[in-house]
Design a protein around this motif. Sequence first.
Motif, PDB file in Angstrom:
ATOM      1  N   PRO A 186       5.846   5.337  -9.048  1.00 30.23           N
ATOM      2  CA  PRO A 186       7.045   5.987  -8.510  1.00 30.23           C
ATOM      3  C   PRO A 186       7.004   6.021  -6.986  1.00 30.23           C
ATOM      4  CG  PRO A 186       6.225   7.212 -10.388  1.00 30.23           C
ATOM      5  CD  PRO A 186       5.199   6.154 -10.090  1.00 30.23           C
ATOM      6  N   GLN A 188       7.158   7.084  -3.306  1.00 31.42           N
ATOM      7  CA  GLN A 188       7.003   8.265  -2.464  1.00 31.42           C
ATOM      8  C   GLN A 188       7.125   7.899  -0.988  1.00 31.42           C
ATOM      9  OE1 GLN A 188       3.759  11.076  -3.833  1.00 31.42           O
ATOM     10  NE2 GLN A 188       3.150   9.246  -4.986  1.00 31.42           N
ATOM     11  N   GLN A 235      11.490   9.732  -6.008  1.00 33.80           N
ATOM     12  CA  GLN A 235      10.520   9.358  -7.037  1.00 33.80           C
ATOM     13  C   GLN A 235      11.058   8.307  -8.004  1.00 33.80           C
ATOM     14  OE1 GLN A 235       7.278  10.832  -7.354  1.00 33.80           O
ATOM     15  NE2 GLN A 235       7.667  11.760  -5.385  1.00 33.80           N
ATOM     16  N   HIS A 237      11.315   5.188 -10.280  1.00 30.62           N
ATOM     17  CA  HIS A 237      10.270   4.439 -10.992  1.00 30.62           C
ATOM     18  C   HIS A 237      10.866   3.151 -11.545  1.00 30.62           C
ATOM     19  CE1 HIS A 237      11.901   5.887 -14.827  1.00 30.62           C
ATOM     20  NE2 HIS A 237      11.946   7.091 -14.288  1.00 30.62           N
ATOM     21  N   SER A 268       6.692  13.435   1.338  1.00 35.35           N
ATOM     22  CA  SER A 268       5.753  12.454   0.803  1.00 35.35           C
ATOM     23  C   SER A 268       4.334  12.825   1.209  1.00 35.35           C
ATOM     24  CB  SER A 268       6.092  11.057   1.328  1.00 35.35           C
ATOM     25  OG  SER A 268       5.134  10.113   0.918  1.00 35.35           O
TER      26      SER A 268
END
Length: 288
Positions: A186, A188, A235, A237, A268
């Motif tokens: 994911p 960041q 986030q 994905h 982050s």
Amino acid sequence: MSADSQVLDRPIYEDLPYVEANLNYLIPMAEKPVNYTYEPPPGIPRYSGNYQTYKLPIRNARSISQNISLDREGFAFTEHHTNVRDFYDEDEIRNVYYPEAEQLLKEVTGATKVVIFDHTLRNLQRFKQGENGIREPVKRVHNDFTAKSGYTRARLELAARGINDIDRLLQQRFAIINVWRAIAQPIQESPLTVCDAQSIAPTDLVASDLVYRDRVGETYAITYNPGHRWFYFPQMHREEALFIKCFDSAEDGRARFAAHTAFEDPTSPPNAPPRESIELRTLVFYPG
């Protein structure tokens, strides 16, 4: 149009959670900006023009993702499973991911024809190691095509594929849409933010030469406007896809250009892995 379909025009969007981050805008200039896609000759800068940083709110659009559309805001978001195992495998991208994305775009846009003509992998770590075909995230507010280069690139790509009815295709409505996806963990570090196309004024768009080794394209750099509304999907994905409209031949009030940029997310973690993403550039032809 339903009330929900105008969610970004209502004060409700102001209530979305947000981060504040620095975005880099072109400072207005007299001459046409020039960007090189490769290392230019000595003494010539890779990018002309100066950029100014503005700290702006970037709102989390996940809770309103179903109310955002390509034709109104210029971007859209969906969950989408991919069967690609390794996005660094060129053959798998072309043989597995291209057909998946073509079908997905037809479902999302109602298009009758989709031509995927380009893809870019981004990974700062691999880029610094000099790996071929890998680029770094772009941290300047921009749009990939202009009112002029949308047609030019479409004609170029269709001709390269031996398509005969190019004039007919370009007389009907078509768009250039990027399909953007995380390809590993994911995201960041250096996520992507997109500007609501309805908040961009025509005077914010600055045509810029994009110099390749064999031709010159054209993109839009963007100048600052306090009315810009920025959104992102934190986030992200690999089972999610973000669509960004970079050009639309329709000039009827529908979104034509959605500015975007990577940014440094203040939430982050400092040790976050480098962003790994892929973007497809596609021609989408709507029913005549």
